[in-house]
Design an enzyme around this catalytic site. Structure first.
Site, PDB file in Angstrom:
ATOM      1  N   GLU A   4     -37.965  14.817  70.427  1.00 25.55           N
ATOM      2  CA  GLU A   4     -38.376  15.403  69.299  1.00 25.55           C
ATOM      3  C   GLU A   4     -39.354  16.485  69.338  1.00 25.55           C
ATOM      4  O   GLU A   4     -40.538  16.506  69.995  1.00 25.55           O
ATOM      5  CB  GLU A   4     -38.876  14.293  68.294  1.00 25.55           C
ATOM      6  CG  GLU A   4     -37.511  13.245  68.021  1.00 25.55           C
ATOM      7  CD  GLU A   4     -38.217  11.986  67.547  1.00 25.55           C
ATOM      8  OE1 GLU A   4     -39.391  11.819  67.299  1.00 25.55           O
ATOM      9  OE2 GLU A   4     -37.608  11.187  67.368  1.00 25.55           O
ATOM     10  N   LEU A  48     -33.550  13.204  64.812  1.00 22.71           N
ATOM     11  CA  LEU A  48     -35.052  12.382  65.041  1.00 22.71           C
ATOM     12  C   LEU A  48     -34.375  10.909  65.085  1.00 22.71           C
ATOM     13  O   LEU A  48     -34.288  10.124  63.957  1.00 22.71           O
ATOM     14  CB  LEU A  48     -35.715  12.708  63.558  1.00 22.71           C
ATOM     15  CG  LEU A  48     -37.300  12.347  63.452  1.00 22.71           C
ATOM     16  CD1 LEU A  48     -37.743  12.679  62.055  1.00 22.71           C
ATOM     17  CD2 LEU A  48     -37.350  10.833  63.911  1.00 22.71           C
ATOM     18  N   ALA A  49     -34.230  10.389  66.504  1.00 22.61           N
ATOM     19  CA  ALA A  49     -33.916   9.156  66.453  1.00 22.61           C
ATOM     20  C   ALA A  49     -34.002   8.634  67.925  1.00 22.61           C
ATOM     21  O   ALA A  49     -33.437   9.171  68.801  1.00 22.61           O
ATOM     22  CB  ALA A  49     -32.396   8.824  66.185  1.00 22.61           C
ATOM     23  N   GLU A  50     -34.878   7.654  68.058  1.00 20.57           N
ATOM     24  CA  GLU A  50     -35.535   7.516  69.396  1.00 20.57           C
ATOM     25  C   GLU A  50     -34.431   6.746  70.227  1.00 20.57           C
ATOM     26  O   GLU A  50     -34.001   6.599  71.216  1.00 20.57           O
ATOM     27  CB  GLU A  50     -36.713   6.480  69.394  1.00 20.57           C
ATOM     28  CG  GLU A  50     -37.830   7.592  69.210  1.00 20.57           C
ATOM     29  CD  GLU A  50     -38.058   7.973  67.432  1.00 20.57           C
ATOM     30  OE1 GLU A  50     -37.407   7.242  66.677  1.00 20.57           O
ATOM     31  OE2 GLU A  50     -38.802   8.821  67.186  1.00 20.57           O
ATOM     32  N   GLN A  56     -42.448  10.653  71.135  1.00 16.55           N
ATOM     33  CA  GLN A  56     -43.612  11.582  70.434  1.00 16.55           C
ATOM     34  C   GLN A  56     -44.957  10.567  70.516  1.00 16.55           C
ATOM     35  O   GLN A  56     -45.947  11.246  70.960  1.00 16.55           O
ATOM     36  CB  GLN A  56     -43.146  11.897  69.198  1.00 16.55           C
ATOM     37  CG  GLN A  56     -44.020  13.188  68.678  1.00 16.55           C
ATOM     38  CD  GLN A  56     -43.523  13.919  67.632  1.00 16.55           C
ATOM     39  OE1 GLN A  56     -43.381  13.399  66.392  1.00 16.55           O
ATOM     40  NE2 GLN A  56     -42.655  14.990  67.663  1.00 16.55           N
ATOM     41  N   ASP A  92     -46.396   6.491  71.246  1.00 12.66           N
ATOM     42  CA  ASP A  92     -46.406   4.957  71.690  1.00 12.66           C
ATOM     43  C   ASP A  92     -45.462   4.345  70.783  1.00 12.66           C
ATOM     44  O   ASP A  92     -44.703   3.546  70.715  1.00 12.66           O
ATOM     45  CB  ASP A  92     -47.786   4.491  71.971  1.00 12.66           C
ATOM     46  CG  ASP A  92     -48.895   5.062  71.285  1.00 12.66           C
ATOM     47  OD1 ASP A  92     -48.939   4.768  70.009  1.00 12.66           O
ATOM     48  OD2 ASP A  92     -49.731   5.760  71.386  1.00 12.66           O
ATOM     49  N   GLY A  93     -46.207   4.357  69.389  1.00 16.14           N
ATOM     50  CA  GLY A  93     -45.715   3.424  68.494  1.00 16.14           C
ATOM     51  C   GLY A  93     -44.348   3.760  67.939  1.00 16.14           C
ATOM     52  O   GLY A  93     -43.580   2.944  67.371  1.00 16.14           O
ATOM     53  N   PHE A  94     -43.829   4.943  68.325  1.00 14.79           N
ATOM     54  CA  PHE A  94     -42.251   5.221  68.036  1.00 14.79           C
ATOM     55  C   PHE A  94     -41.316   4.828  69.179  1.00 14.79           C
ATOM     56  O   PHE A  94     -40.250   5.346  68.717  1.00 14.79           O
ATOM     57  CB  PHE A  94     -42.429   6.601  67.526  1.00 14.79           C
ATOM     58  CG  PHE A  94     -43.288   7.094  66.319  1.00 14.79           C
ATOM     59  CD1 PHE A  94     -43.527   6.169  65.421  1.00 14.79           C
ATOM     60  CD2 PHE A  94     -44.065   7.911  66.494  1.00 14.79           C
ATOM     61  CE1 PHE A  94     -44.463   6.255  64.287  1.00 14.79           C
ATOM     62  CE2 PHE A  94     -45.163   8.227  65.522  1.00 14.79           C
ATOM     63  CZ  PHE A  94     -45.263   7.568  64.561  1.00 14.79           C
ATOM     64  N   PRO A 112     -38.040   1.801  68.064  1.00 15.96           N
ATOM     65  CA  PRO A 112     -36.402   1.877  67.664  1.00 15.96           C
ATOM     66  C   PRO A 112     -35.640   2.120  69.104  1.00 15.96           C
ATOM     67  O   PRO A 112     -34.610   1.852  68.830  1.00 15.96           O
ATOM     68  CB  PRO A 112     -36.431   3.383  67.009  1.00 15.96           C
ATOM     69  CG  PRO A 112     -37.809   3.517  66.396  1.00 15.96           C
ATOM     70  CD  PRO A 112     -38.697   3.024  67.304  1.00 15.96           C
ATOM     71  N   HIS A 122     -50.044   5.331  66.446  1.00 18.81           N
ATOM     72  CA  HIS A 122     -50.571   6.661  67.205  1.00 18.81           C
ATOM     73  C   HIS A 122     -51.381   6.296  68.260  1.00 18.81           C
ATOM     74  O   HIS A 122     -51.917   7.471  68.847  1.00 18.81           O
ATOM     75  CB  HIS A 122     -50.828   8.026  66.289  1.00 18.81           C
ATOM     76  CG  HIS A 122     -49.815   8.379  65.456  1.00 18.81           C
ATOM     77  ND1 HIS A 122     -49.582   7.836  64.421  1.00 18.81           N
ATOM     78  CD2 HIS A 122     -48.971   9.499  65.360  1.00 18.81           C
ATOM     79  CE1 HIS A 122     -48.501   8.408  63.773  1.00 18.81           C
ATOM     80  NE2 HIS A 122     -48.299   9.734  64.293  1.00 18.81           N
TER      81      HIS A 122
HETATM   82  C1  LIG Z   1     -39.829   6.712  64.548  1.00 20.83           C
HETATM   83  C2  LIG Z   1     -40.592   7.711  64.298  1.00 20.83           C
HETATM   84  N1  LIG Z   1     -40.405   8.822  65.448  1.00 20.83           N
HETATM   85  C3  LIG Z   1     -41.102   9.852  65.259  1.00 20.83           C
HETATM   86  C4  LIG Z   1     -42.200  10.070  64.472  1.00 20.83           C
HETATM   87  C5  LIG Z   1     -43.087  11.425  64.351  1.00 20.83           C
HETATM   88  N2  LIG Z   1     -42.827  12.060  63.307  1.00 20.83           N
HETATM   89  C6  LIG Z   1     -43.647  11.793  62.155  1.00 20.83           C
HETATM   90  S1  LIG Z   1     -42.870  12.675  61.033  1.00 20.83           S
HETATM   91  C7  LIG Z   1     -41.763  13.554  61.853  1.00 20.83           C
HETATM   92  C8  LIG Z   1     -40.668  14.375  60.928  1.00 20.83           C
HETATM   93  C9  LIG Z   1     -40.192  13.751  59.949  1.00 20.83           C
HETATM   94  O1  LIG Z   1     -39.354  14.789  59.409  1.00 20.83           O
HETATM   95  P1  LIG Z   1     -38.523  14.384  57.781  1.00 20.83           P
HETATM   96  O2  LIG Z   1     -38.010  13.158  57.989  1.00 20.83           O
HETATM   97  O3  LIG Z   1     -37.683  15.471  57.540  1.00 20.83           O
HETATM   98  O4  LIG Z   1     -39.827  14.481  56.708  1.00 20.83           O
HETATM   99  P2  LIG Z   1     -40.852  15.243  56.599  1.00 20.83           P
HETATM  100  O5  LIG Z   1     -41.977  15.184  57.343  1.00 20.83           O
HETATM  101  O6  LIG Z   1     -40.438  16.726  56.773  1.00 20.83           O
HETATM  102  O7  LIG Z   1     -41.541  15.004  55.182  1.00 20.83           O
HETATM  103  C10 LIG Z   1     -41.793  12.956  63.030  1.00 20.83           C
HETATM  104  C11 LIG Z   1     -40.868  13.174  64.181  1.00 20.83           C
HETATM  105  C12 LIG Z   1     -42.548   8.836  63.450  1.00 20.83           C
HETATM  106  N3  LIG Z   1     -43.444   9.114  62.340  1.00 20.83           N
HETATM  107  N4  LIG Z   1     -41.725   7.971  63.587  1.00 20.83           N
END
Ligand SMILES: Cc1ncc(C[n+]2csc(CCOP(=O)(O)OP(=O)(O)O)c2C)c(N)n1
Ligand SMILES: [Mg+2]
Lengths: 384, 341
Positions: free
Chosen positions: B30, B59-61, B83, B85-87, B90, B130
């Protein structure tokens, strides 16, 4: 009693193909637009109601801008601005009933406000003082879920609970309930969000999936998540779905009102794609100049949801007194947020051992005792 | 020739070298494209290697790791970025039930040379998920190699060796140390790095994937640390040294497999061992080390092995994280305890 028992038959759902044209009831310049299906959902919104929406949006924005500034001043560790998404959030939330339960992600400050939350509690998480910040049951508004998409399943499950309580389709406006979950465009790619829609559709559960497509998931544009408008994600699961202009507070209200009526009456889930724009950075740690153009930002600034409603209100005859009063209220809210934020002290270190389990746990208690002794050993040294 | 690089930049350069060397090496995750990752570890790679080789994924681990496994079947060597540790969770299913077991299941016929890079550890004032240290969960899963550099020099070598490894590698990057600088031998090439032809891995004598390094020599007590706690251990050794105690610091570098031989050799001399990590001590890496060292050099031990680490709580809020993390005082306290026997 489960009100959507289909006796083993595949339930019939309306397979209408949602339009790619977002539902709009307020033009970008602030004129009311007629919509065959949805105008009726908003007809009762008189000037006073719309002034209320305006106040919600303006106060949300002020709070949001203030929090962004607090982060810049080192008072918050992080802040995810909702700048630009106020109409989608306020409009949809204004259609909720108090008994509906919301599972938000981390950017829904406008929804929090409408639910009646003391906005200041939003600061606790981003100041690094609490992981949550409030009792979810107090306003039927859960604390943020930071793991993208996980909470969509919680909403589906909560809605399954509502079915088992028999709180759907009774026709009693104080009894019928729904679950609502908010997430972003990026979140639609997570397996959990798809699974939530599978479960909700299978159960005919009273849940609304409210997706704010703000065009970006950090640096990744929505086109990288889906080749077709996200609204079709819902349809694919057999869930009635609608695309709405998320910068139009009236249309956002109307589509949510319809979705909630479906849920409350036992008609099952709805998927809403609200097309909007994240006018600010992803969070205060982000630098959008690395991945998007100034021209794009400028284009969306022209579509500012608050300016749009203000134009409309001015056409209806709302005078500067009203706007001045909101402005003054926003000033007070901002000052209050600053003062509150600065007054927050660190929690006691030992509190990290609290609430790990609901009942005492020997491992935690051993470590707590060790920690206490360890801290005490410093006190003794000082005395000595 | 050495250059002074940050840890983040050293990994970036290592990735670049691996991609130049082998057209099958890919980077995926990501925000790894134009943004260069939230920590800029993949900075400019997409610009130079194109979107086919540096992929901004949906956006999918689970999707990232699952498709990386498929790409490995197709002959590619994906380097996935998670991105934070905590993610990684999935993707836990794909990592533990698939990635870790494909080679075993196939009777050794199929290799899945996937590297999963994970910024980990705390101390950066972040919100929940995080700041975690989940390395033990992966080290507990047979089939995965788990490594974690603490210096730019090691990071530069380790990332290239991890990519060359025919086994899946969890590559934990101490995010609080991303901006620490160190001298990196940027002239290291295929032969000095010990990289063998694809599928054969790394020459054992050159490989850091299984080898701890002794950073300071000492006689009184050994401190074993890895990743973010190595710097703390070195500071502790210096401070203890000023008080007349001679401390040996071992940087494990690899968590799976553990270089128990190096630890045993050290503890046989010092008789005392303190293990430091940010992850909770309960059932953690330190617990395994304590058991393994006790089994191997029971008669050399002058004191029970001391563990310094996180507590059996979720990672706490940032306001009090410094009280949770093993700091200089807690390491020195453990050194004192070890020496009090
Ligand atoms: C499972 C997971 N992976 C990665 C992240 C890091 N992360 C935080 S916000 C984000 C983007 C989210 O985008 P969107 O769903 O469009 O929501 P927006 O932030 O635009 O409101 C990412 C990759 C996370 N919080 N959770
Ligand atoms: Mg988004």
């Amino acid at each position: 009693m489960i009100t959507t028992d289909t006796g083993g038959e595949t339930p019939h759902v309306d397979r209408h193909d949602p339009s790619d044209d977002p539902v709009q009831l307020l033009s970008p310049t602030g004129e009311r637009v007629h919509h065959e299906v949805y105008s009726a959902r908003a007809d009762h919104l008189d000037r006073a109601a719309l002034e209320g929406f305006y106040r919600d949006m303006a106060l949300t924005r002020r709070f949001d801008v203030e929090a962004t500034a607090l982060q810049r001043q080192g008072e918050l560790g992080l802040w995810p601005p909702c700048l630009g998404q106020e109409a989608a959030q306020v409009g949809s939330a204004r259609a909720l009933r108090p008994q509906d339960f919301v599972f938000p992600s981390y950017r829904e400050h406008g929804v929090a406000w409408v639910r009646g939350l003391d906005m200041r509690s939003l600061l606790l998480l981003y100041r690094g003082r609490e992981h949550g910040g409030w009792d979810a049951r107090e306003h039927n508004y859960n604390v943020p879920t930071l793991v993208i998409g996980s909470h969509a399943l919680h909403a589906a499950g909560y809605a399954m609970g509502i079915q088992r309580d028999g709180d759907v389709g009774t026709g009693d406006p104080d009894r019928d309930r729904a679950a609502v979950t908010y997430f972003g465009d990026g979140a639609t790619s997570q397996g959990d969000v798809s699974e939530a829609m599978v479960f909700a559709a299978a159960a005919g559960a009273p849940v609304v999936f409210f997706c704010q497509n703000n065009q970006w998931a950090i640096s990744v544009p929505t086109a990288k998540q889906s080749r077709i408008p996200l609204v079709h994600r819902g349809t694919g699961f057999g869930i009635p779905s609608v695309r709405v202009d998320g910068n139009d507070v009236i249309a956002s209200y109307a589509v949510m009102a319809e979705a909630l009526e479906r849920a409350h009456s036992g008609g099952g889930p709805t998927f809403i794609e609200a097309v909007t724009y994240r006018m600010g950075a992803h969070t205060t740690s982000d630098d959008p100049t690395r991945y998007r153009s100034r021209a794009e930002e400028d284009m969306w600034r022209q579509r500012d949801p608050i300016a749009r409603l203000r134009n409309h209100l001015e056409q209806l005859g709302t005078g500067s007194d009203f706007f001045d009063a909101v402005e003054a209220e926003a000033d007070r809210l901002g000052e209050d947020a600053r003062a509150y934020c600065r007054s927050l002290e660190h929690p006691p270190a030992e509190s990290m051992f609290d609430h790990v389990y609901a009942t005492p746990h020997a491992q935690v208690e051993r470590e707590r005792a060790w920690f206490r002794d360890y801290k005490d050993s410093f006190e003794t040294e000082v005395v000595r | 020739m050495t250059e002074r690089l940050t840890l983040a930049k050293a990994i970036n350069l290592g990735l670049r070298r691996a991609m130049e060397r082998d057209p099958k090496v890919m980077v995926m995750g990501e925000d790894v494209g134009p943004l260069g990752g939230v920590f800029r570890v993949t900075d400019a790679l997409q610009k130079d290697f194109g979107e086919d080789r540096v992929v901004d994924t949906p956006l999918a681990e689970s999707g990232i790791v699952g498709t990386a496994i498929g790409l490995a079947f197709a002959g590619y060597r994906p380097v996935c970025e998670i991105q934070f540790d905590g993610f990684i969770f999935p993707a836990f299913d794909q990592i533990t039930t698939q990635l870790a077991k494909v080679h075993y299941r196939s009777g050794g016929r199929v290799q899945v040379p996937v590297v999963i890079r994970v910024p980990y550890g705390g101390g950066i004032g972040a919100v929940e998920h995080h700041s975690e240290s989940p390395e033990a969960l992966f080290a507990h899963t047979a089939g995965l190699r788990v490594v974690t550099p603490s210096t730019p020099a090691d990071a530069f070598v380790l990332i290239q060796q991890a990519i060359a490894s025919p086994d899946p590698v969890l590559f934990f990057e101490p995010k609080a140390r991303y901006w620490d600088k160190g001298d990196v031998d940027v002239t290291a090439d295929e032969s000095s790095l010990g990289l063998l032809p694809a599928g054969e891995g790394v020459r054992p004598e050159a490989s850091l994937l299984e080898r701890a390094s002794v950073l300071t020599r000492g006689d009184d007590v050994t401190i074993a640390a890895y990743g973010p706690t190595v710097r703390t251990a070195l500071t502790a050794a210096r401070v203890a040294g000023e008080e007349g105690r001679s401390v040996e610091v071992v940087d494990l570098r690899a968590i799976s497999p553990l270089d128990i031989d190096t630890l045993v050799a050290s503890v046989t001399r010092t008789g005392r061992l303190v293990v430091v990590h940010e992850a909770p001590t309960f059932l953690g890496v330190g617990a395994e080390i304590a058991a393994a060292v006790t089994e191997r050099c029971f008669y050399s031990l002058e004191a029970p092995v001391q563990r310094v680490g996180g507590f059996h709580t979720p990672y706490p809020v940032a306001n009090i994280e410094e009280e949770y993390l093993p700091d200089l005082d807690r390491v020195l306290d453990a050194v004192d305890t070890a020496l009090s026997y």
